[in-house]
Design a protein around this motif. Structure first.
Motif, PDB file in Angstrom:
ATOM      1  N   GLN A  79      60.852  65.644  37.877  1.00 48.85           N
ATOM      2  CA  GLN A  79      60.152  66.001  36.641  1.00 48.85           C
ATOM      3  C   GLN A  79      60.984  66.984  35.824  1.00 48.85           C
ATOM      4  OE1 GLN A  79      56.273  67.804  37.178  1.00 48.85           O
ATOM      5  NE2 GLN A  79      55.627  67.177  35.148  1.00 48.85           N
ATOM      6  N   THR A 100      59.917  62.245  49.530  1.00 50.45           N
ATOM      7  CA  THR A 100      59.712  61.861  48.128  1.00 50.45           C
ATOM      8  C   THR A 100      58.860  62.899  47.416  1.00 50.45           C
ATOM      9  OG1 THR A 100      59.874  59.543  48.760  1.00 50.45           O
ATOM     10  CG2 THR A 100      58.942  60.017  46.592  1.00 50.45           C
ATOM     11  N   GLN A 101      57.839  63.391  48.083  1.00 54.15           N
ATOM     12  CA  GLN A 101      56.973  64.413  47.494  1.00 54.15           C
ATOM     13  C   GLN A 101      57.764  65.678  47.165  1.00 54.15           C
ATOM     14  OE1 GLN A 101      53.759  64.986  50.264  1.00 54.15           O
ATOM     15  NE2 GLN A 101      52.924  62.947  49.927  1.00 54.15           N
ATOM     16  N   LEU A 126      52.781  58.361  38.318  1.00 52.51           N
ATOM     17  CA  LEU A 126      53.887  58.999  37.624  1.00 52.51           C
ATOM     18  C   LEU A 126      54.051  58.370  36.251  1.00 52.51           C
ATOM     19  CD1 LEU A 126      56.462  58.908  40.569  1.00 52.51           C
ATOM     20  CD2 LEU A 126      54.796  60.686  40.051  1.00 52.51           C
ATOM     21  N   ILE A 155      52.760  64.049  36.606  1.00 57.24           N
ATOM     22  CA  ILE A 155      52.484  63.666  37.992  1.00 57.24           C
ATOM     23  C   ILE A 155      50.999  63.894  38.215  1.00 57.24           C
ATOM     24  CG2 ILE A 155      52.941  64.101  40.426  1.00 57.24           C
ATOM     25  CD1 ILE A 155      55.598  65.417  39.555  1.00 57.24           C
ATOM     26  N   TYR A 165      49.900  58.658  44.040  1.00 53.27           N
ATOM     27  CA  TYR A 165      50.523  59.379  42.940  1.00 53.27           C
ATOM     28  C   TYR A 165      50.658  58.450  41.750  1.00 53.27           C
ATOM     29  CZ  TYR A 165      51.819  63.161  46.087  1.00 53.27           C
ATOM     30  OH  TYR A 165      51.793  64.216  46.951  1.00 53.27           O
ATOM     31  N   LEU A 174      59.678  65.253  43.812  1.00 52.97           N
ATOM     32  CA  LEU A 174      58.945  65.082  42.554  1.00 52.97           C
ATOM     33  C   LEU A 174      59.148  66.217  41.551  1.00 52.97           C
ATOM     34  CD1 LEU A 174      55.585  63.420  43.659  1.00 52.97           C
ATOM     35  CD2 LEU A 174      57.499  62.387  42.423  1.00 52.97           C
TER      36      LEU A 174
END
Length: 131
Positions: A13, A5-6, A30, A21, A28, A9
């Motif tokens: 975005q 998932t990281q 968001l 972020i 995190y 990101l």
């Protein structure tokens, strides 16, 4: 948040789904840009994927997604995620991308809509992003 998932990101975005972020330790925060983006992420993508696959198959006379059918004598509609026709046949599909899509209520809804618009003459298809 998982490492996978990281990694996603920055792409999320860049695509415009989020505009900020903020990371604090392992948490995190968001900030979302627009609710319509989250509708897409939450499941509309699967409807569009199904629509595109049906169009590319080239075997249907007409294909549409997100079709609203009014419920008689009520101020409400039933929503069909995907509908396709071939000759005098109709196929309707329910698309679910949620974590636990195999709920009886989803299949009941699909059957109820099919019964309302043509009964056993309507082909029902359940599409999910889960196995």
């Amino acid at each position: 948040m998982t490492p996978v998932t990281q990694q996603w990101l920055p792409a999320i975005q860049q695509a415009g789904f989020i505009d900020q972020i903020q990371q604090s330790h392992h948490l995190y925060n968001l900030h979302q840009v627009d609710q319509n983006f989250w509708k897409f992420v939450d499941g509309q993508w699967l409807e569009l994927f199904g629509y595109d696959a049906a169009k590319q198959a080239g075997c249907f006379d007409d294909v549409c997604y997100n079709l609203a059918i009014p419920i008689p004598n009520q101020n409400a509609t039933n929503q069909i995620d995907l509908a396709a026709t071939y000759a005098a046949s109709l196929l309707i599909a329910e698309c679910k991308a949620e974590g636990e899509p195999f709920k009886t209520a989803h299949l009941d809804k699909l059957s109820a809509i099919a019964n309302m618009i043509g009964g056993s003459f309507v082909v029902k298809l359940f599409i999910t992003a889960r196995s």
